[in-house]
Motif scaffolding. Sequence first.
Motif, PDB file in Angstrom:
ATOM      1  N   GLN A   1      -2.521   1.633  -9.461  1.00 11.26           N
ATOM      2  CA  GLN A   1      -1.191   1.149  -9.121  1.00 11.26           C
ATOM      3  C   GLN A   1      -0.568   2.063  -8.079  1.00 11.26           C
ATOM      4  OE1 GLN A   1       1.407   0.229 -12.306  1.00 11.26           O
ATOM      5  NE2 GLN A   1      -0.039  -1.143 -13.294  1.00 11.26           N
ATOM      6  N   ALA A   2       0.164   1.454  -7.149  1.00 17.30           N
ATOM      7  CA  ALA A   2       0.822   2.200  -6.087  1.00 17.30           C
ATOM      8  C   ALA A   2       2.164   2.727  -6.575  1.00 17.30           C
ATOM      9  CB  ALA A   2       1.008   1.325  -4.855  1.00 17.30           C
ATOM     10  N   ALA A   3       2.392   4.017  -6.351  1.00 16.47           N
ATOM     11  CA  ALA A   3       3.636   4.661  -6.761  1.00 16.47           C
ATOM     12  C   ALA A   3       4.199   5.459  -5.581  1.00 16.47           C
ATOM     13  CB  ALA A   3       3.371   5.589  -7.940  1.00 16.47           C
ATOM     14  N   PRO A   4       5.520   5.641  -5.539  1.00 19.83           N
ATOM     15  CA  PRO A   4       6.135   6.400  -4.442  1.00 19.83           C
ATOM     16  C   PRO A   4       5.619   7.834  -4.398  1.00 19.83           C
ATOM     17  CG  PRO A   4       7.806   5.295  -5.764  1.00 19.83           C
ATOM     18  CD  PRO A   4       6.508   5.152  -6.490  1.00 19.83           C
TER      19      PRO A   4
ATOM     20  N   HIS B   1       3.629   4.892  -0.456  1.00 21.08           N
ATOM     21  CA  HIS B   1       3.209   4.563  -1.819  1.00 21.08           C
ATOM     22  C   HIS B   1       1.720   4.846  -1.889  1.00 21.08           C
ATOM     23  CE1 HIS B   1       7.040   2.491  -2.058  1.00 21.08           C
ATOM     24  NE2 HIS B   1       6.858   2.433  -3.358  1.00 21.08           N
ATOM     25  N   GLY B   2       1.292   5.564  -2.908  1.00 17.42           N
ATOM     26  CA  GLY B   2      -0.119   5.917  -3.025  1.00 17.42           C
ATOM     27  C   GLY B   2      -0.709   5.403  -4.319  1.00 17.42           C
ATOM     28  N   CYS B   3      -1.976   5.000  -4.254  1.00 18.93           N
ATOM     29  CA  CYS B   3      -2.688   4.511  -5.428  1.00 18.93           C
ATOM     30  C   CYS B   3      -3.015   5.676  -6.353  1.00 18.93           C
ATOM     31  CB  CYS B   3      -3.975   3.798  -5.011  1.00 18.93           C
ATOM     32  SG  CYS B   3      -4.986   3.276  -6.419  1.00 18.93           S
ATOM     33  N   ASP B   4      -2.717   5.515  -7.634  1.00 17.60           N
ATOM     34  CA  ASP B   4      -2.991   6.568  -8.612  1.00 17.60           C
ATOM     35  C   ASP B   4      -4.476   6.644  -8.980  1.00 17.60           C
ATOM     36  OD1 ASP B   4      -3.268   4.300 -10.191  1.00 17.60           O
ATOM     37  OD2 ASP B   4      -1.732   4.876 -11.643  1.00 17.60           O
TER      38      ASP B   4
ATOM     39  N   TYR C   1      -3.128   4.852   0.604  1.00 17.89           N
ATOM     40  CA  TYR C   1      -1.669   4.868   0.750  1.00 17.89           C
ATOM     41  C   TYR C   1      -1.202   3.656   1.539  1.00 17.89           C
ATOM     42  CZ  TYR C   1      -2.486   6.759   5.426  1.00 17.89           C
ATOM     43  OH  TYR C   1      -2.905   6.944   6.717  1.00 17.89           O
ATOM     44  N   TYR C   2       0.041   3.313   1.319  1.00 15.69           N
ATOM     45  CA  TYR C   2       0.675   2.170   1.975  1.00 15.69           C
ATOM     46  C   TYR C   2       1.996   2.630   2.557  1.00 15.69           C
ATOM     47  CZ  TYR C   2      -2.679  -0.236  -0.950  1.00 15.69           C
ATOM     48  OH  TYR C   2      -3.840  -0.646  -1.554  1.00 15.69           O
ATOM     49  N   LEU C   3       2.210   2.345   3.843  1.00 12.29           N
ATOM     50  CA  LEU C   3       3.465   2.682   4.510  1.00 12.29           C
ATOM     51  C   LEU C   3       4.330   1.432   4.619  1.00 12.29           C
ATOM     52  CD1 LEU C   3       2.155   4.799   7.535  1.00 12.29           C
ATOM     53  CD2 LEU C   3       2.936   5.626   5.321  1.00 12.29           C
ATOM     54  N   SER C   4       5.638   1.618   4.523  1.00 15.56           N
ATOM     55  CA  SER C   4       6.559   0.510   4.773  1.00 15.56           C
ATOM     56  C   SER C   4       6.512   0.178   6.258  1.00 15.56           C
ATOM     57  CB  SER C   4       7.983   0.906   4.375  1.00 15.56           C
ATOM     58  OG  SER C   4       8.475   1.903   5.271  1.00 15.56           O
TER      59      SER C   4
END
Length: 77
Positions: free
Chosen positions: A13-16, A38-41, A46-49
């Motif tokens: 799951q992606a978290a801040p 947001h990075g995957c645990d 990672y995902y950028l806005s």
Amino acid sequence: MSGLICHVCKTGQAAPGNATVTLQRGDTTVVIKDVPAHGCDNCGEYYLSAEMTEKVMALAEAAVRKGAEVEILRWAA
């Protein structure tokens, strides 16, 4: 994005948090540390806005324009 399943590993799951973003174009490599993302645990993807992506790309473009071979930056909010 928090709480969403990762698109890469399909289990985490992606978290801040923060990420180190590395971009390369031609002979220029740009590394930007501590970018809000947001990075995957599970896998670390990672995902950028859209806003962060635009800002990161502008920093990278500036490095290319000035002819940098390697540029390492720390994100400054």
